[in-house]
Design a protein around this motif. Structure first.
Motif, short mmCIF file in Angstrom:
data_model
loop_
_atom_site.label_atom_id
_atom_site.label_comp_id
_atom_site.label_asym_id
_atom_site.label_seq_id
_atom_site.Cartn_x
_atom_site.Cartn_y
_atom_site.Cartn_z
N ASP A 1 5.11 -3.71 3.26
CA ASP A 1 5.24 -2.31 3.66
C ASP A 1 6.16 -2.16 4.88
O ASP A 1 5.85 -1.44 5.83
N THR B 1 0.82 -1.22 0.00
CA THR B 1 0.00 0.00 0.00
C THR B 1 0.85 1.27 0.00
O THR B 1 0.32 2.37 -0.11
N GLN B 2 2.19 1.09 0.10
CA GLN B 2 3.08 2.24 0.19
C GLN B 2 4.14 2.15 -0.89
O GLN B 2 4.51 1.07 -1.35
#
Length: 571
Positions: free
Chosen positions: A353, A249-250
């Motif tokens: 992440d 997600t990053q």
């Protein structure tokens, strides 16, 4: 036994060097006296306790079919050289020479000696199986002897060795010895747990350790409260996460972390949890050389597990020079985004992440993900210690962690020593076969200290009756001055001493009651009877009874005290 004819040497304070409760109390109670580092004299009180442990061990070993012998404590180097352990065993072995310049050692263990006996004496399968045992003094030159007899250089051990025609026979005896050990520790009144364990320097294909449960224990044990699973943390499997790795997600980014090297420092600085940080440990394996071991930040490396990785072998931690040479930066900032061998723990391989070192002093990388920022880990293994709350490997609950003191260890040695020493027998077909072997050890002197770690209070030792130096103490008040007290004490002493199995200590010293009571409580006598003029002068002569663990004493008619004590001993 009368105190005036015995020897009691108690202390109000223990030497400052005594760290563990058992060490302090054994010195204060006069169980042991220090001779030199890791060397202790067993004083009369302590020796009585030691002999009681030996007696239980001997009785149960005999019941199990064990045959007692006694091997020399001093062993010739030639036997150890045959197995290759003369140089491998290390500086723990005390090596000595005789007047003819022949090399010997003070035996740290007896696998070589007993296998030599078997290869000379056992010729046919008809002589198998056989299980020899001894209770013998061992010597291991500990780097740092400590905790009194808990980790002394000289100690008393029961070691047994079984020989078999096949593995099925070994497994049967191994089970018998497992049950025998369980009976021994139960009879001694100990809270214990058997756990699967690593075979260590002794070798073999399987082993179990027996631990007395105590907060002061050196070993961490993993167990499942809702099943029978239990293992030393060295061996307990950390099962792979059942939840799939979360999607990224990053974006990966480089962040400054000046002076932040430890997991805790980096987590606090970046405001993340240790679980979000990838820990990289630089090692040099005997196979393949330099490598990184990858763990989740909140986990610790299990060196025993890691050393069993076939592609790594035994390893050592890399030096700062080796880290800079291979990673281009100092430790504290290294990460896996570099062309270097890596071995990832199962939990580490499931991270996403995450934060890791940037291979640049003062910087870390955040938002790192496998498959995008670095290759998927190709070498995944269980290399961490389990923690409380991990899934139990048997799938029947979660793990708890407790501390234990190892007092027994049993091994399936298989043919490690019989092959090295050519210990063979002729089978039913007249063909030579190597004997299968088992090995079963109990730290007899260590049991005493371990038992005290479980059984003490602010006044001293509270050993179970099966181990206490005496079962009953008679404390007459003013015995030298009062004929009534003297006569009652002598008569009770004679009555109790005449009952088989009851060991009585009559405190016939001319001491104040407080001194007598303090000594009897300190040395750990389970039952105390106090006789005084006041009680004897009543219409029904009374004495005072107090169990060592009781909060209050109770008044009992003198005529009933023998029955009361007998009932307490039966309980």
């Amino acid at each position: 036994m009368r105190v005036s004819q015995f020897f009691i040497s108690t202390l109000k304070e223990a030497p400052s060097e005594a760290e563990l409760v058992s060490h302090r109390l054994m010195l204060r109670a006069g169980y042991i006296k220090k001779l030199a580092s890791g060397l202790y004299t067993w004083m009369p009180l302590g020796l009585r306790v030691l002999r009681k442990v030996e007696a239980v061990v001997r009785e149960e070993m005999d019941k199990s079919g064990g045959i007692e012998l006694l091997m020399p404590a001093v062993q010739p180097a030639e036997l150890w050289q045959e197995t290759g352990r003369w140089d491998v065993f290390g500086p723990q072995m005390l090596k000595i020479k005789d007047r003819h310049d022949n090399l010997f050692c003070f035996g740290p263990t007896h696998e070589e000696v007993i296998t030599d006996i078997a290869r000379r004496e056992v010729k046919s399968y008809r002589q198998l199986p056989v299980n020899f045992y001894q209770i013998q003094t061992k010597f291991r030159d500990e780097v740092r002897p400590r905790f009194g007899v808990m980790r002394a250089r000289e100690f008393v051990m029961k070691d047994a060795y079984s020989f078999h025609a096949n593995f099925a026979s070994l497994e049967q005896t191994y089970r018998v010895m497992y049950d025998t050990y369980s009976r021994i520790f139960t009879r001694l009144g100990l809270k214990f747990r058997a756990v699967t364990a690593d075979t260590g320097a002794i070798g073999g294909s399987g082993s179990h350790e027996f631990h007395v449960l105590a907060d002061s224990g050196e070993d961490a044990l993993a167990y499942c409260p809702t099943s029978d699973y239990a293992a030393n943390v060295e061996l307990a499997e950390a099962v792979a996460p059942t939840v799939p790795r979360a999607a990224a997600t990053q974006a990966m980014r480089k962040v400054a972390t000046p002076g932040q090297k430890s997991i805790e420092e980096v987590a606090a600085f970046l405001e993340v949890t240790p679980q979000q940080i990838l820990k990289c440990i630089a090692v040099v394996g005997e196979i393949g050389g330099f490598a990184l071991l990858l763990l989740r930040g909140d986990h610790t490396l299990n060196e025993v597990k890691a050393s069993k990785i076939a592609a790594l072998g035994n390893f050592r931690f890399a030096t700062e020079q080796e880290i800079e040479q291979n990673m281009g930066c100092r430790s504290g900032y290294i990460g896996p985004i570099r062309s270097v061998r890596t071995f990832a723990d199962r939990a580490a391989a499931a991270m996403s992440d995450f934060v890791c070192g940037a291979n640049d002093a003062g910087f870390h990388l955040a938002g790192v993900n496998y498959g995008r920022d670095l290759p998927e880990p190709s070498n995944i293994a269980d290399i961490r210690n389990v923690v409380s709350g991990d899934a139990s490997p048997d799938g029947k609950g979660t793990l708890n962690i407790c501390r234990g003191i190892e007092v027994g260890h049993i091994f399936q040695l298989r043919t490690k020593y019989s092959e090295a020493l050519n210990a063979t027998f002729l089978d039913e077909n007249g063909k030579a076969q190597f004997m299968e072997m088992g090995c079963y050890g109990i730290g007899v002197s260590r049991i005493v200290a371990a038992a005290i770690e479980q059984n003490y209070d602010e006044r001293g030792i509270t050993l179970p009756a099966s181990m206490a130096p005496f079962q009953i103490a008679i404390a007459p008040i003013g015995m030298k001055k009062s004929e009534a007290v003297r006569n009652a004490a002598e008569q009770l002493y004679a009555e109790l001493s005449a009952i088989a199995g009851i060991e009585v200590l009559l405190d016939d010293r001319d001491e104040r009651p407080g001194v007598m009571f303090a000594d009897m409580e300190l040395i750990g006598i389970p039952h105390r009877i106090v006789i005084g003029d006041r009680g004897l002068s009543q219409e029904v002569p009374m004495v005072e009874y107090k169990g060592r663990r009781d909060a209050e004493a109770q008044q009992t008619p003198l005529q009933d005290i023998v029955k009361l004590v007998q009932s307490k001993l039966c309980d």
